[in-house]
Structures are given as structure tokens and as C-alpha cells.
Motif scaffolding. Structure first.
Motif, PDB file in Angstrom:
ATOM      1  N   ASN A  24      86.835  74.768  88.972  1.00 17.79           N
ATOM      2  CA  ASN A  24      86.439  73.512  89.624  1.00 17.79           C
ATOM      3  C   ASN A  24      86.036  72.410  88.658  1.00 17.79           C
ATOM      4  OD1 ASN A  24      84.950  71.934  91.943  1.00 17.79           O
ATOM      5  ND2 ASN A  24      83.355  72.382  90.426  1.00 17.79           N
ATOM      6  N   ALA A  25      85.762  72.747  87.385  1.00 20.91           N
ATOM      7  CA  ALA A  25      85.305  71.715  86.443  1.00 20.91           C
ATOM      8  C   ALA A  25      86.345  70.606  86.334  1.00 20.91           C
ATOM      9  CB  ALA A  25      85.059  72.339  85.064  1.00 20.91           C
ATOM     10  N   GLY A  26      85.885  69.374  86.366  1.00 18.00           N
ATOM     11  CA  GLY A  26      86.819  68.257  86.254  1.00 18.00           C
ATOM     12  C   GLY A  26      86.094  66.974  85.885  1.00 18.00           C
ATOM     13  N   ILE A  27      86.859  66.040  85.318  1.00 19.21           N
ATOM     14  CA  ILE A  27      86.324  64.727  84.964  1.00 19.21           C
ATOM     15  C   ILE A  27      87.304  63.664  85.456  1.00 19.21           C
ATOM     16  CG2 ILE A  27      85.072  65.529  82.914  1.00 19.21           C
ATOM     17  CD1 ILE A  27      87.427  64.427  81.216  1.00 19.21           C
ATOM     18  N   VAL A  28      86.818  62.421  85.540  1.00 19.42           N
ATOM     19  CA  VAL A  28      87.713  61.329  85.908  1.00 19.42           C
ATOM     20  C   VAL A  28      87.576  60.231  84.865  1.00 19.42           C
ATOM     21  CG1 VAL A  28      86.075  60.092  87.403  1.00 19.42           C
ATOM     22  CG2 VAL A  28      88.517  59.904  87.852  1.00 19.42           C
ATOM     23  N   HIS A  29      88.661  59.510  84.631  1.00 20.63           N
ATOM     24  CA  HIS A  29      88.618  58.372  83.727  1.00 20.63           C
ATOM     25  C   HIS A  29      89.458  57.275  84.357  1.00 20.63           C
ATOM     26  CE1 HIS A  29      88.210  56.206  79.968  1.00 20.63           C
ATOM     27  NE2 HIS A  29      89.503  55.962  79.996  1.00 20.63           N
ATOM     28  N   ASN A  30      88.859  56.100  84.544  1.00 20.67           N
ATOM     29  CA  ASN A  30      89.564  54.992  85.180  1.00 20.67           C
ATOM     30  C   ASN A  30      89.903  53.939  84.139  1.00 20.67           C
ATOM     31  OD1 ASN A  30      87.203  55.710  87.602  1.00 20.67           O
ATOM     32  ND2 ASN A  30      89.385  55.840  88.054  1.00 20.67           N
ATOM     33  N   HIS A  31      91.201  53.728  83.915  1.00 21.17           N
ATOM     34  CA  HIS A  31      91.638  52.731  82.943  1.00 21.17           C
ATOM     35  C   HIS A  31      93.096  52.388  83.234  1.00 21.17           C
ATOM     36  CE1 HIS A  31      91.106  50.570  79.157  1.00 21.17           C
ATOM     37  NE2 HIS A  31      92.390  50.799  78.991  1.00 21.17           N
ATOM     38  N   PRO A  32      93.482  51.109  83.094  1.00 20.40           N
ATOM     39  CA  PRO A  32      94.888  50.740  83.326  1.00 20.40           C
ATOM     40  C   PRO A  32      95.815  51.493  82.378  1.00 20.40           C
ATOM     41  CG  PRO A  32      93.503  48.773  83.177  1.00 20.40           C
ATOM     42  CD  PRO A  32      92.642  49.937  82.775  1.00 20.40           C
ATOM     43  N   SER A  33      96.910  52.010  82.911  1.00 18.97           N
ATOM     44  CA  SER A  33      97.798  52.880  82.126  1.00 18.97           C
ATOM     45  C   SER A  33      98.452  52.174  80.950  1.00 18.97           C
ATOM     46  CB  SER A  33      98.871  53.478  83.034  1.00 18.97           C
ATOM     47  OG  SER A  33      98.258  54.318  83.982  1.00 18.97           O
ATOM     48  N   GLU A  34      98.686  50.855  81.077  1.00 16.77           N
ATOM     49  CA  GLU A  34      99.398  50.172  79.989  1.00 16.77           C
ATOM     50  C   GLU A  34      98.580  50.146  78.696  1.00 16.77           C
ATOM     51  OE1 GLU A  34      98.439  48.857  82.862  1.00 16.77           O
ATOM     52  OE2 GLU A  34      97.758  46.762  82.671  1.00 16.77           O
ATOM     53  N   SER A  35      97.276  50.364  78.792  1.00 13.65           N
ATOM     54  CA  SER A  35      96.467  50.398  77.566  1.00 13.65           C
ATOM     55  C   SER A  35      95.619  51.675  77.468  1.00 13.65           C
ATOM     56  CB  SER A  35      95.570  49.157  77.497  1.00 13.65           C
ATOM     57  OG  SER A  35      94.726  49.110  78.633  1.00 13.65           O
ATOM     58  N   LEU A  36      96.021  52.723  78.181  1.00 17.55           N
ATOM     59  CA  LEU A  36      95.291  54.000  78.107  1.00 17.55           C
ATOM     60  C   LEU A  36      95.533  54.631  76.728  1.00 17.55           C
ATOM     61  CD1 LEU A  36      93.602  56.054  79.811  1.00 17.55           C
ATOM     62  CD2 LEU A  36      95.759  57.175  80.355  1.00 17.55           C
ATOM     63  N   SER A  37      94.456  55.048  76.070  1.00 17.68           N
ATOM     64  CA  SER A  37      94.612  55.620  74.726  1.00 17.68           C
ATOM     65  C   SER A  37      95.104  57.068  74.811  1.00 17.68           C
ATOM     66  CB  SER A  37      93.269  55.591  73.992  1.00 17.68           C
ATOM     67  OG  SER A  37      92.367  56.493  74.608  1.00 17.68           O
ATOM     68  N   ASP A  38      95.737  57.537  73.732  1.00 16.34           N
ATOM     69  CA  ASP A  38      96.137  58.946  73.645  1.00 16.34           C
ATOM     70  C   ASP A  38      94.922  59.827  73.895  1.00 16.34           C
ATOM     71  OD1 ASP A  38      98.598  58.048  72.897  1.00 16.34           O
ATOM     72  OD2 ASP A  38      98.518  58.813  70.826  1.00 16.34           O
ATOM     73  N   HIS A  39      93.797  59.446  73.298  1.00 19.28           N
ATOM     74  CA  HIS A  39      92.582  60.251  73.402  1.00 19.28           C
ATOM     75  C   HIS A  39      92.136  60.426  74.851  1.00 19.28           C
ATOM     76  CE1 HIS A  39      88.161  60.669  73.639  1.00 19.28           C
ATOM     77  NE2 HIS A  39      88.363  61.565  72.691  1.00 19.28           N
ATOM     78  N   ASP A  40      92.141  59.316  75.610  1.00 14.57           N
ATOM     79  CA  ASP A  40      91.658  59.400  76.987  1.00 14.57           C
ATOM     80  C   ASP A  40      92.642  60.147  77.892  1.00 14.57           C
ATOM     81  OD1 ASP A  40      89.274  58.198  76.360  1.00 14.57           O
ATOM     82  OD2 ASP A  40      89.945  56.178  76.874  1.00 14.57           O
ATOM     83  N   TRP A  41      93.931  59.933  77.666  1.00 18.79           N
ATOM     84  CA  TRP A  41      94.946  60.708  78.417  1.00 18.79           C
ATOM     85  C   TRP A  41      94.733  62.209  78.175  1.00 18.79           C
ATOM     86  CZ3 TRP A  41      98.819  60.667  81.957  1.00 18.79           C
ATOM     87  CH2 TRP A  41      99.714  61.759  81.958  1.00 18.79           C
ATOM     88  N   ARG A  42      94.632  62.576  76.884  1.00 15.43           N
ATOM     89  CA  ARG A  42      94.518  63.981  76.471  1.00 15.43           C
ATOM     90  C   ARG A  42      93.233  64.633  77.017  1.00 15.43           C
ATOM     91  NH1 ARG A  42      95.400  68.222  75.982  1.00 15.43           N
ATOM     92  NH2 ARG A  42      97.153  67.784  77.293  1.00 15.43           N
ATOM     93  N   LYS A  43      92.152  63.847  76.982  1.00 15.50           N
ATOM     94  CA  LYS A  43      90.846  64.381  77.408  1.00 15.50           C
ATOM     95  C   LYS A  43      90.895  64.794  78.882  1.00 15.50           C
ATOM     96  CE  LYS A  43      86.420  64.937  76.863  1.00 15.50           C
ATOM     97  NZ  LYS A  43      85.161  64.579  77.305  1.00 15.50           N
ATOM     98  N   VAL A  44      91.461  63.914  79.718  1.00 14.82           N
ATOM     99  CA  VAL A  44      91.533  64.217  81.154  1.00 14.82           C
ATOM    100  C   VAL A  44      92.448  65.413  81.413  1.00 14.82           C
ATOM    101  CG1 VAL A  44      92.260  63.327  83.408  1.00 14.82           C
ATOM    102  CG2 VAL A  44      90.962  61.860  81.851  1.00 14.82           C
ATOM    103  N   LEU A  45      93.596  65.436  80.743  1.00 11.86           N
ATOM    104  CA  LEU A  45      94.509  66.574  80.907  1.00 11.86           C
ATOM    105  C   LEU A  45      93.885  67.861  80.360  1.00 11.86           C
ATOM    106  CD1 LEU A  45      97.506  66.561  82.099  1.00 11.86           C
ATOM    107  CD2 LEU A  45      96.499  64.326  81.710  1.00 11.86           C
TER     108      LEU A  45
END
Ligand code: NAD
Length: 252
Positions: A90-111
């Protein structure tokens, strides 16, 4: 209180990741009240210990993105309780940011948390449950695995949750013939710390409620029974299913 015996979890051992607060905490309470011995597994030691003490359950720390730590947590449960019957990933996080400027780091962290973490826990649970001859895995998906939320941008979260739902079906296909059922529960908006920022934003709150036929968010306690059901023998013929609990959000 009289209950249909198939809903009883007496004699079962369960682990709930992200069980320190929010939906996970309500799931821990529901499994405990149905008779299971429950271990909270969370990255937050302090909250995990405090919640475990308050609920009269046990705590084991792990960051679900770290597969070795996940293996160690499942080893701890099996060596303490002798077996593992139910795993709620059940552990999960959310990150809200427009995709055109989403960083590799933030994409990777959520996945890493929302999809890799669920796989790490499914593999740790599944290998042990297959060896002992049975078990039930329930993953927390989201309505975001079916629809894409509006108005907040969260492509990584939505993609990860769609991944969780399809991972669930894939593992159900591999393991159900050997006694291990794998299902998911997909909540709509629930009032927790994860959604607080959105509920504090007038535009988001209005859109969320307008998009929900029931015109409100859920309490965590309204999600937990769906997990208890899928974890129990009441769901003996359910595998690979995704149980949507969303106040009707996905009907529109
Ligand atoms: P929350 O933020 O209140 O709780 C999440 C818990 O997970 C916390 O205790 C946190 O410490 C733990 N956690 C975070 N990262 C971790 C990691 N790497 N390893 C171990 N533990 C970690 O969130 P919530 O609203 O209770 O969400 C629980 C689950 O339900 C998540 O998977 C979330 O995506 C899903 N969900 C929530 C909603 C909602 O509206 N709240 C809707 C649909 C799905």
C-alpha cells in the motif's frame, strides 16, 4: 459481533506497507479487527512505532524501494510469526508537476515507490506464500490507474498505478494455480495527508468533488473493508481483480 466465518482472518499473519498512517493505518485496523496478527511496515520508523503501539500491532521498518530491505522485513515477519498469509502493498507517494518539465529524478522517485516498491513486496510475499502453499496479496492501486486526474498534473503517479493494476493481473496469472491470489483495491479521493494539499486548493477541491457522483471524499475506514474482503476467504474465487472504491468517480 457475529460475522460470516469466511470473513474471519483468525490465525492469519499480515503485513501492510505504508501502514503508519492514512489508508494503510485503516487497513491495519480492519485486518486486526478481523482477527489477523498484523505487522506495519513503513519507511517512517517514528510514526510506524507510534501507530503500532496505539493499535496493539507490530512494526518492522523498510523502504519499499530497497528490495533487500523488503526481503529483510518479510524475513522478520516469517521468523517472528512463523508464516505470512496476507500482504497489503500500500505504500505510495504522489508528485504533482507538469510533464513537460518533470525531472528524471521526480519521475523515477514516483515509479520507484509506487511501482518498483509494489513489485518488490509482491515478489517477497509471493515467493514465501508459494513455498508455504497459499496466501493473499492485495495491492493498493488507484482510480488514477483507470482515468487521468483533473486538474492536477501527475502523469508518473497515474502511469505507476496503471502499472500496479496490470502487475496484479500478471502475477495472478502466474501464481493463482498454486494458491496465491493477487488482487488490487483502487480508491478514489480519500481524506489523508496525501490529498491534503489538493483539498486545501480551492480549484482542485471543487473539481475533485464535482467529478465524484457522491460529492465527497472517502474516509480511510471506507477503503479498508474492501481490502479485508479480498484478503479473506470470502474472496476465494477472486484473483487478478481490481476493486474500485471511488464514490463513482470513474462512472463519468
Ligand atoms: P499517506 O501519505 O497518508 O501514507 C502513505 C504511507 O506510506 C506513509 O506512512 C509513508 O511513510 C509510507 N511510505 C511512503 N514511502 C514509503 C516507502 N518508500 N517505503 C515504505 N513506506 C513508505 O497516503 P495514503 O493516502 O494513505 O495513501 C496510501 C496508498 O493509497 C498509496 O499507494 C496511494 O497512492 C493510494 N491512494 C490514495 C488515495 C487518496 O486519495 N489518498 C487515492 C487512491 C490511492
Amino acid at each position: 459481533t457475529p460475522t460470516l466465518p469466511v470473513f474471519s482472518l483468525a490465525g492469519r499473519t499480515a503485513i501492510v506497507t505504508g501502514g503508519a498512517q492514512g489508508i494503510g493505518e485503516a487497513i491495519v485496523t480492519g485486518l486486526r479487527d478481523s482477527g489477523a496478527r498484523v505487522f506495519i511496515c513503513d519507511i517512517n520508523d517514528e510514526a510506524g512505532e507510534t501507530t503500532a503501539e496505539r493499535l496493539g500491532v507490530e512494526f518492522v521498518a523498510a523502504d519499499v524501494t530497497d528490495s533487500a530491505a523488503v526481503e529483510a522485513a518479510f524475513d522478520h515477519v516469517v521468523s517472528t510469526a512463523g508464516r505470512i498469509d496476507i500482504a497489503v502493498n500500500n505504500a505510495g507517494i504522489v508528485h504533482n508537476h507538469p510533464s513537460e518539465s518533470l525531472s528524471d529524478h521526480d519521475w523515477r522517485k514516483v515509479l520507484a515507490v509506487n511501482l518498483d516498491g509494489v513489485f518488490h513486496c509482491c515478489r517477497a510475499a509471493g515467493s514465501r506464500m508459494l513455498a508455504q502453499g497459499g496466501g493473499s496479496i492485495v495491492n493498493t492501486g488507484s482510480m488514477s490507474g483507470h482515468i487521468s486526474n483533473f486538474p492536477q498534473p501527475q502523469a508518473a503517479y497515474n502511469a505507476a498505478k496503471a502499472g500496479v493494476i496490470h502487475l496484479t493481473k500478471s502475477l495472478a496469472g502466474e501464481w493463482s494455480g498454486r494458491g496465491v491470489r493477487v488482487n488490487s483495491v483502487s480508491p478514489g479521493y480519500v481524506g489523508t495527508e496525501l490529498t491534503q494539499r489538493g483539498m486545501d486548493n480551492e480549484e482542485w477541491r471543487r473539481a475533485w468533488l464535482a467529478g465524484t457522483p457522491m460529492n465527497r471524499v472517502a474516509t480511510p475506514a471506507e477503503i479498508a473493508p474492501a481490502v479485508v474482503f479480498l484478503a479473506s476467504d470470502a474472496a476465494a474465487f477472486c484473483t487478478g481483480t481490481d476493486l474500485v472504491v471511488d464514490g463513482g468517480y470513474t462512472v463519468w
